[in-house]
Each structure stands twice: as C-alpha cells, then as structure tokens.
Design a protein around this motif. Structure first.
Motif, short mmCIF file in Angstrom:
data_model
loop_
_atom_site.label_atom_id
_atom_site.label_comp_id
_atom_site.label_asym_id
_atom_site.label_seq_id
_atom_site.Cartn_x
_atom_site.Cartn_y
_atom_site.Cartn_z
N PRO A 386 0.89 -1.42 0.09
CA PRO A 386 -0.02 0.14 -0.14
C PRO A 386 0.81 1.20 0.09
CG PRO A 386 0.05 -1.03 2.27
CD PRO A 386 1.04 -1.81 1.51
N ARG A 387 2.17 1.17 0.06
CA ARG A 387 3.01 2.41 0.30
C ARG A 387 4.07 2.75 -0.98
NH1 ARG A 387 5.65 1.78 6.03
NH2 ARG A 387 5.61 -0.64 5.38
N SER A 388 3.81 1.66 -1.92
CA SER A 388 4.83 2.30 -3.22
C SER A 388 6.22 2.26 -2.66
CB SER A 388 4.30 3.36 -3.92
OG SER A 388 3.11 3.30 -4.35
N LEU A 389 6.74 1.40 -1.73
CA LEU A 389 8.12 1.41 -1.24
C LEU A 389 9.04 0.82 -2.39
CD1 LEU A 389 7.78 -0.06 2.16
CD2 LEU A 389 7.94 2.16 1.65
N LYS A 390 10.25 1.18 -2.61
CA LYS A 390 11.27 0.70 -3.59
C LYS A 390 12.43 0.03 -2.85
CE LYS A 390 10.06 4.51 -6.69
NZ LYS A 390 10.72 5.60 -7.50
N GLY A 391 13.26 -0.76 -3.61
CA GLY A 391 14.44 -1.29 -3.21
C GLY A 391 14.78 -1.56 -2.02
N GLU A 392 15.71 -0.99 -1.30
CA GLU A 392 16.16 -1.17 -0.02
C GLU A 392 15.12 -0.69 1.08
OE1 GLU A 392 18.91 -2.98 0.74
OE2 GLU A 392 19.15 -3.14 -1.28
N GLU A 393 14.37 -0.04 0.78
CA GLU A 393 12.98 0.56 1.60
C GLU A 393 12.27 -0.90 2.05
OE1 GLU A 393 12.06 4.94 0.40
OE2 GLU A 393 11.02 3.37 -0.79
N ILE A 394 12.59 -1.99 1.25
CA ILE A 394 11.74 -2.89 1.88
C ILE A 394 12.53 -4.05 2.28
CG2 ILE A 394 10.20 -4.89 0.61
CD1 ILE A 394 9.97 -3.10 -1.91
N LEU A 395 11.95 -4.52 3.39
CA LEU A 395 12.71 -5.71 4.40
C LEU A 395 13.14 -6.97 3.32
CD1 LEU A 395 10.67 -5.53 7.74
CD2 LEU A 395 12.87 -4.67 7.16
N ILE A 396 14.15 -7.46 3.62
CA ILE A 396 14.45 -8.80 2.77
C ILE A 396 13.55 -9.89 2.96
CG2 ILE A 396 16.05 -9.35 4.54
CD1 ILE A 396 16.20 -10.12 0.77
N GLU A 397 12.97 -9.86 4.34
CA GLU A 397 12.06 -11.00 4.58
C GLU A 397 10.74 -10.64 3.77
OE1 GLU A 397 13.95 -9.97 8.77
OE2 GLU A 397 13.56 -8.97 6.75
N SER A 398 10.28 -9.35 3.57
CA SER A 398 9.13 -9.11 2.86
C SER A 398 9.34 -9.53 1.44
CB SER A 398 8.69 -7.70 3.00
OG SER A 398 8.42 -7.50 4.33
N LYS A 399 10.71 -9.18 0.80
CA LYS A 399 10.80 -9.53 -0.52
C LYS A 399 10.75 -11.02 -0.71
CE LYS A 399 14.11 -5.62 -1.17
NZ LYS A 399 15.60 -5.27 -1.32
N VAL A 400 11.43 -11.76 -0.03
CA VAL A 400 11.35 -13.13 -0.09
C VAL A 400 9.62 -13.82 -0.06
CG1 VAL A 400 11.78 -15.44 1.11
CG2 VAL A 400 13.44 -13.71 0.92
N ILE A 401 9.08 -13.33 0.82
CA ILE A 401 7.53 -13.71 0.76
C ILE A 401 7.03 -13.12 -0.26
CG2 ILE A 401 5.37 -13.29 2.25
CD1 ILE A 401 6.92 -13.35 4.85
N THR A 402 7.02 -12.01 -0.67
CA THR A 402 6.52 -11.47 -2.00
C THR A 402 6.70 -12.60 -3.26
OG1 THR A 402 6.58 -9.13 -1.27
CG2 THR A 402 6.35 -9.66 -3.87
N VAL A 403 7.87 -12.86 -3.31
CA VAL A 403 8.30 -13.87 -4.49
C VAL A 403 7.62 -14.98 -4.27
CG1 VAL A 403 10.28 -15.02 -5.42
CG2 VAL A 403 10.48 -12.68 -4.98
N ALA A 404 7.68 -15.56 -3.04
CA ALA A 404 6.92 -16.95 -2.77
C ALA A 404 5.27 -16.90 -3.25
CB ALA A 404 7.28 -17.35 -1.39
N ASP A 405 4.96 -15.44 -2.50
CA ASP A 405 3.31 -15.43 -2.76
C ASP A 405 3.12 -15.54 -4.31
OD1 ASP A 405 0.72 -14.86 -2.02
OD2 ASP A 405 1.19 -12.84 -1.79
N VAL A 406 3.80 -14.73 -4.99
CA VAL A 406 3.56 -14.61 -6.38
C VAL A 406 3.79 -16.07 -7.36
CG1 VAL A 406 4.31 -13.84 -8.93
CG2 VAL A 406 4.19 -12.25 -6.79
N VAL A 407 5.05 -16.74 -6.64
CA VAL A 407 5.06 -18.12 -7.45
C VAL A 407 3.98 -19.02 -7.01
CG1 VAL A 407 6.54 -20.24 -7.33
CG2 VAL A 407 7.53 -17.81 -7.70
N GLU A 408 3.60 -18.92 -5.71
CA GLU A 408 2.46 -19.84 -5.31
C GLU A 408 1.04 -19.87 -6.00
OE1 GLU A 408 -0.28 -22.37 -3.37
OE2 GLU A 408 -0.32 -20.32 -3.21
N ALA A 409 1.04 -18.47 -6.09
CA ALA A 409 -0.40 -18.03 -6.68
C ALA A 409 -0.23 -18.51 -8.31
CB ALA A 409 -0.64 -16.42 -6.74
N MET A 410 0.89 -18.50 -8.84
CA MET A 410 0.92 -18.93 -10.34
C MET A 410 0.60 -20.39 -10.31
SD MET A 410 3.90 -16.24 -11.46
CE MET A 410 4.29 -17.24 -12.86
#
Length: 411
Positions: A386-410
């Motif tokens: 909801p906040r349009s964060l970029k790059g290093e503003e995003i926690l590494i844990e969130s980045k990992v879950i985001t990728v996993a979320d997209v892959v699982e949804a596909m």
C-alpha cells in the motif's frame, strides 16, 4: 617533628648511661633503662617505645635473644642488638629473633644513629607492606569468587574461603601442592582437560573466560565455572606466579536452563496463537486455505538458498503463516467470489496489508512480523501497495515472501 622513643636494655649501668647520653645527644628520647630480660615485655606494654636497644648478654634467665623474640612476637617493635661479641655462635643465635641491626661495642654516635635510622625506616616500610598484605588478604578472603594463586611451578601459594569451598580443600591441605593434583578442570561435559593455563600465563597469555568449563574437585563433583587466569608480574615485568579467579556458575546455568524452558513455552504459545490467526483467515477464504502455509514453505526454501541466517528464517516463517491476516476485514463474499473483481472490490482487497499491520503492530514479536506483513505486496520498482516502497526500503523478509506469494499463486 615527632621524637623517637628508645628503650635501653643493658645490664651494665655505666654502659647504659653512656648509651642514654649518646641517644639524647642524637635527638632521641630514652623511654627507660632495663637490666633484665624478664622486665622487657611488661615495660614495653606500658611505654610502647619506637625501638629497643638490647644487649645480648643480660642478667637473669631471659637473655637478649629470647627477650627480642618475645618483643617481635607480641609487639612487632624493632630491636637492635648491642654486644661486645661477634663470634659465629653469638651471631647465629642473634639471627633467630630477626633483629633490625647488630652494633658491636664500643661504638660511636654516628654509626649508632645510622643503624637506628635504617632500622626505623625498614620497620616503617615493612609495617606498611604488612598492612597492605593484610588488607589484600582480607579482601581476597571476603570476595565471593574463588581466588587461587600459584608460583611459576604451579604450586599453590594462596586460597581464599570461596576457593576452599569450591575445591572442598582447606588452605593447609592445598598450600605448596601442585594445583592440578588437587583438582581437574575440563572442557564442558567431554572430560577433556583444558590447556594448561599456567603455561599460557607464563608466556604472557590470559585464558580469559572459559565459559562452562567444569572443575572436578576431590570428591569428583563436577562444578560448572567461569575461569580467568592472569600472570602475576614483579616491577621488572618478570612473571612470578599466576592468579586464578573461578566463579561457580551453577545457579546461573540453572537460571539459563529455566529461561530456555520458559522461552520454549512462550514460543509454543506464540506459534499456537499464530496458527489460530491463520486458521481464522482460512475459514473465511477458500483460496487462502493452505495458501499461507505453502507460501511459508516456499519462502523458507528461498531463504535457505539465499543463505539467510536462522533468525531471519524464523521471522519469514512466522510472518509467512499470517501474511494474509488482514483479509479478515474483507467481506467473505468478495474473497470467495469467482471471476474478476470490480475496481472497488480490488481496492478493498488491497487494504489487507494495512489491516494485518494494524492487528499485529502492538504484539511484541522477536522479529518485525507486523512490518513484514505490511510490505508483502510491495515491489522493488515501487509499483506495489500500500505504500509504493522501493528497493532497500523493503525488508529482505518481505521480498522473499512476495516472491513466494507470486510463485504460489501462479502454481
């Protein structure tokens, strides 16, 4: 300036008066003149002189040597012997009482003054040293840690009360004995002896703290300890001994074990609460059922491949299981509706990271779970919500879950 008071013990009256006149001429005060050794202790207790000039050969049954021994033993007042004899037998007898000087009759005032001043100075320095030693010994005996000192050959030279209790030995039993003949120090529960700390200290190395080593005392009782070993050096920097400081950490270990058990219970309770949260979401959204767990497992696998540390993996697991918790505020009919959502409905779905964050932010997790959940739909290029964060503003844990979320949804 304080005038030093001197007691004369001389059985020849004329010689005694001559000594008195010489001393007074040198600026000293004569406290009294005695002729018999038997009178010395009683007179000293009354007048407490600064120094005693003692003839070796005296009238009566107590000669000068015996009288000097009693003076040293009871009052620690310096004694200088006066004698007309310098034969080996007399000198050896005189040594027994450890006099501060030996003056041969006849003598001159200058020599006598020199010997008296040297004796007074030596006694003053020895008294200061003894006082310091008593202070240090009292301090060491009183502290709670076990303190043991050895010479360079590892023979025990001092043990305080705590060391006696820890080793179950008295100082009398330990003094002069090889330290490691009295007890053993081993690594953990393996029973492997530690490297000889005395040898390390003698080459200028300190063992520092050996956490959870074990002292095996004379009754074969294993006591967990922290140990520090340091060299004792003289003013020239030469190692003259080694000091061991041992701390019994039995209670500390019990407390740590209890803390671990309590932490385990808290983690179990926290996991149960998280599972309950996840189940609540899954019961409202057929799509979500099993999705959060699959995302969590995939995210953990990604984290393993990335080489993230265990703490971050635990944070990913905890946040992954409830990353869609915010959907609890989305109407069930929207969550379960097949087909394309309207823009209004999609905007409502997009509020779930914020809602999840609001639910979790007041809970004190060991990891930034609320923030991870808040960011799990953010994108590196800023196109997420909801906040349009970029790059290093995003926690590494969130980045990992985001990728996993997209892959699982596909999938």
């Amino acid at each position: 300036m304080y005038t030093k008071h001197i007691l004369i013990v001389e059985d020849e009256r004329i010689v005694a008066l001559d000594i008195k006149n010489t001393l007074e001429g040198l600026g000293y005060s004569v406290s009294g003149i005695l002729t018999r050794g038997e009178e010395v202790i009683e007179e000293i207790s009354r007048i407490m002189p600064d120094l005693v000039l003692m003839d070796i050969m005296l009238e009566g049954q107590v000669d000068g040597v015996e009288a000097a021994r009693l003076v040293k033993e009871k009052y620690d007042i310096p004694v200088i012997f006066l004698s007309a004899y310098s034969d080996e037998i007399t000198i050896q007898r005189a040594k027994i009482s450890e006099p501060y000087g030996y003056v041969l009759k006849p003598f001159n005032g200058k020599d006598l003054r020199t010997i008296i001043e040297m004796a007074l100075y030596k006694h003053q320095m020895e008294s200061k040293l003894k006082k310091m030693e008593r202070w240090q010994a009292t301090t060491l005996r009183s502290i709670g840690d076990a303190v043991i000192t050895t010479d360079t050959g590892r023979s025990v030279t001092f043990m305080n009360r705590a060391a006696e209790a820890l080793s179950e030995l008295t100082s009398e039993e330990a003094l002069g004995k090889d330290l490691f003949e009295l007890f053993r120090i081993v690594k953990d529960n393996s029973g492997e002896p530690i490297e000889d700390p005395v040898k390390l200290a003698l080459v200028g190395k300190s063992t520092g703290n050996i956490y959870r080593a074990f002292l095996i005392n004379k009754t074969e009782k294993a006591i967990p300890i922290n140990m520090t070993v340091s060299p004792i050096m003289n003013d020239s920097g030469i190692v003259t001994g080694v000091v061991f400081v041992l701390r019994d950490i039995t209670q500390q270990i019990h407390a740590e074990d209890e803390n671990l058990r309590t932490l385990g219970k808290l983690r179990s309770s926290m996991n149960a609460i998280i599972e309950a949260m996840a189940y609540t979401v899954e019961t409202r959204d057929p799509y979500t059922a099993g999705h959060q767990r699959r995302v969590t497992n995939l995210a953990r696998a990604i984290a393993d491949e990335m080489g993230l540390d265990d703490d971050k993996k635990d944070g990913i697991r905890m946040a992954g299981v409830i990353h869609d918790l915010g959907k609890i505020s989305v109407p069930a009919e929207i969550l379960s509706r097949p087909g394309k959502l309207s823009s209004v409905e999609y905007q409502l779905i997009q509020t779930h990271p914020q809602t999840g964050y609001d639910i979790l932010k007041s809970i004190e997790f060991p990891w930034p779970v609320a923030e991870i959940v808040y960011q799990h739909h953010e994108k590196i290029n800023g196109s997420g919500y909801p906040r349009s964060l970029k790059g290093e503003e995003i926690l590494i844990e969130s980045k990992v879950i985001t990728v996993a979320d997209v892959v699982e949804a596909m999938a």
